[in-house]
Design an enzyme around this catalytic site. Structure first.
Site, mmCIF file in Angstrom:
data_model
loop_
_atom_site.group_PDB
_atom_site.id
_atom_site.type_symbol
_atom_site.label_atom_id
_atom_site.label_comp_id
_atom_site.label_asym_id
_atom_site.label_seq_id
_atom_site.Cartn_x
_atom_site.Cartn_y
_atom_site.Cartn_z
ATOM 1 N N LYS A 14 0.689 -1.300 -0.039
ATOM 2 C CA LYS A 14 -0.241 -0.169 0.191
ATOM 3 C C LYS A 14 0.796 1.173 0.189
ATOM 4 O O LYS A 14 0.618 1.996 -0.642
ATOM 5 C CB LYS A 14 -0.996 0.169 1.160
ATOM 6 C CG LYS A 14 -1.885 -1.135 1.365
ATOM 7 C CD LYS A 14 -2.944 -0.894 2.551
ATOM 8 C CE LYS A 14 -2.458 -0.895 4.110
ATOM 9 N NZ LYS A 14 -1.858 -2.153 4.310
ATOM 10 N N ARG A 89 -9.946 0.607 8.443
ATOM 11 C CA ARG A 89 -9.594 -0.886 8.784
ATOM 12 C C ARG A 89 -10.631 -1.663 9.246
ATOM 13 O O ARG A 89 -10.642 -2.985 9.630
ATOM 14 C CB ARG A 89 -8.509 -0.643 9.482
ATOM 15 C CG ARG A 89 -7.065 -1.077 9.097
ATOM 16 C CD ARG A 89 -6.073 -0.800 10.060
ATOM 17 N NE ARG A 89 -4.750 -1.634 9.913
ATOM 18 C CZ ARG A 89 -3.553 -0.988 9.501
ATOM 19 N NH1 ARG A 89 -3.808 0.304 8.906
ATOM 20 N NH2 ARG A 89 -2.638 -1.706 9.254
ATOM 21 N N ARG A 128 10.955 -6.361 5.813
ATOM 22 C CA ARG A 128 11.073 -4.944 6.129
ATOM 23 C C ARG A 128 11.420 -4.672 7.496
ATOM 24 O O ARG A 128 12.203 -3.737 7.742
ATOM 25 C CB ARG A 128 9.464 -4.538 5.865
ATOM 26 C CG ARG A 128 9.340 -3.017 6.111
ATOM 27 C CD ARG A 128 8.075 -2.528 5.766
ATOM 28 N NE ARG A 128 7.132 -3.070 6.773
ATOM 29 C CZ ARG A 128 5.739 -2.666 6.518
ATOM 30 N NH1 ARG A 128 5.207 -2.051 5.616
ATOM 31 N NH2 ARG A 128 4.805 -2.998 7.447
ATOM 32 N N ARG A 134 11.184 -1.656 11.606
ATOM 33 C CA ARG A 134 9.842 -1.596 12.309
ATOM 34 C C ARG A 134 9.361 -2.511 13.274
ATOM 35 O O ARG A 134 9.491 -3.640 13.247
ATOM 36 C CB ARG A 134 8.821 -1.569 11.340
ATOM 37 C CG ARG A 134 7.993 -0.080 11.037
ATOM 38 C CD ARG A 134 6.902 -0.347 9.936
ATOM 39 N NE ARG A 134 5.583 -0.754 10.476
ATOM 40 C CZ ARG A 134 4.606 -0.773 9.851
ATOM 41 N NH1 ARG A 134 4.629 -0.057 8.527
ATOM 42 N NH2 ARG A 134 3.452 -1.337 10.168
ATOM 43 N N ARG A 145 -1.145 -9.379 13.578
ATOM 44 C CA ARG A 145 -2.112 -8.493 12.383
ATOM 45 C C ARG A 145 -2.593 -9.176 11.356
ATOM 46 O O ARG A 145 -3.443 -8.462 10.783
ATOM 47 C CB ARG A 145 -0.704 -7.461 11.839
ATOM 48 C CG ARG A 145 -0.278 -6.529 12.993
ATOM 49 C CD ARG A 145 1.274 -6.202 12.769
ATOM 50 N NE ARG A 145 1.534 -5.143 11.584
ATOM 51 C CZ ARG A 145 2.623 -5.303 10.784
ATOM 52 N NH1 ARG A 145 3.458 -6.008 11.264
ATOM 53 N NH2 ARG A 145 2.644 -4.482 9.831
#
Ligand code: AMP
Length: 189
Positions: A14, A89, A128, A134, A145
């Protein structure tokens, strides 16, 4: 006004595709995840509250996130439209977004559903986490998640199908080919 909801599971691309869309269509970018991470960095009360949820892989409560979105929207001056990245969401968030846009004489123009198989999502998120550090990109939180996405967020596909705004986008392939499909869909509007 071009109001795009960019949708998909964590790791579906995204953020990356949003950057291309902003360059091509000149829309503003609202990423609720980025807003929350900035609040955490600045150690604000909101940041402290949000961190508890984010570290657990849970969603920040709707009321909080809807207030944030309303204030970000209010602060947008001249705008050709907005790309909403990571929002809505949940169904209540989608309903709130509709009300906020309708109050401004606008609506969501299109919802782009970036579809990526779960195995690939996990591979991308682990990578990532290693590259960007992160905190929520670790295996335990990633799994939570994805459960949250499948249970609370995924129903938005049906919501936007009913609204006549849903557009499937295959989220596998080169960045350019995915973006090509997005441009085709947006230019049809
Ligand atoms: P993101 O950068 O969009 O992946 O968001 C990172 C985290 O921020 C999510 O896992 C949630 O904990 C929180 N978050 C971001 N956007 C929202 C939202 N619209 N509703 C609830 N929580 C959110």
């Amino acid at each position: 006004m071009l109001n795009i909801v960019i949708f998909g599971a964590p790791g579906s691309g995204k953020g990356t595709q949003s950057e291309f869309i902003i360059k091509k269509f000149g829309v503003n970018h609202i990423s609720t995840g980025d807003v929350l991470r900035a609040e955490i960095k600045n150690n604000t009360e909101l940041g402290k509250t949000a961190k508890g949820y984010i570290d657990q892989g849970q969603l920040v409560p709707d009321s909080l996130i809807i207030d944030i979105l309303a204030s970000v929207l209010d602060n947008l001056k001249e705008s050709k439209g907005v790309i909403f990245d990571g929002f809505p969401r949940t169904i209540p968030q989608a309903e709130a977004l509709k009300v906020m846009l309708n109050e401004r004489g606008q609506d969501v123009s299109i919802m782009l559903d970036l579809d990526v198989p779960e195995e690939e999502l996990i591979t991308r998120l682990i990578k990532r986490g290693q590259e960007c550090g992160r905190a929520d990109d670790n295996m335990e939180t990633i799994k939570k998640r994805l459960v949250v996405y499948n249970t609370q967020t995924s129903p938005l596909k049906d919501y936007y199908k009913k609204e006549g705004k849903y557009q499937y986008i295959k989220g596998l392939g080169t960045l350019e080919s995915i973006f090509g499909d997005i441009v085709t869909a947006v230019e049809k509007l």
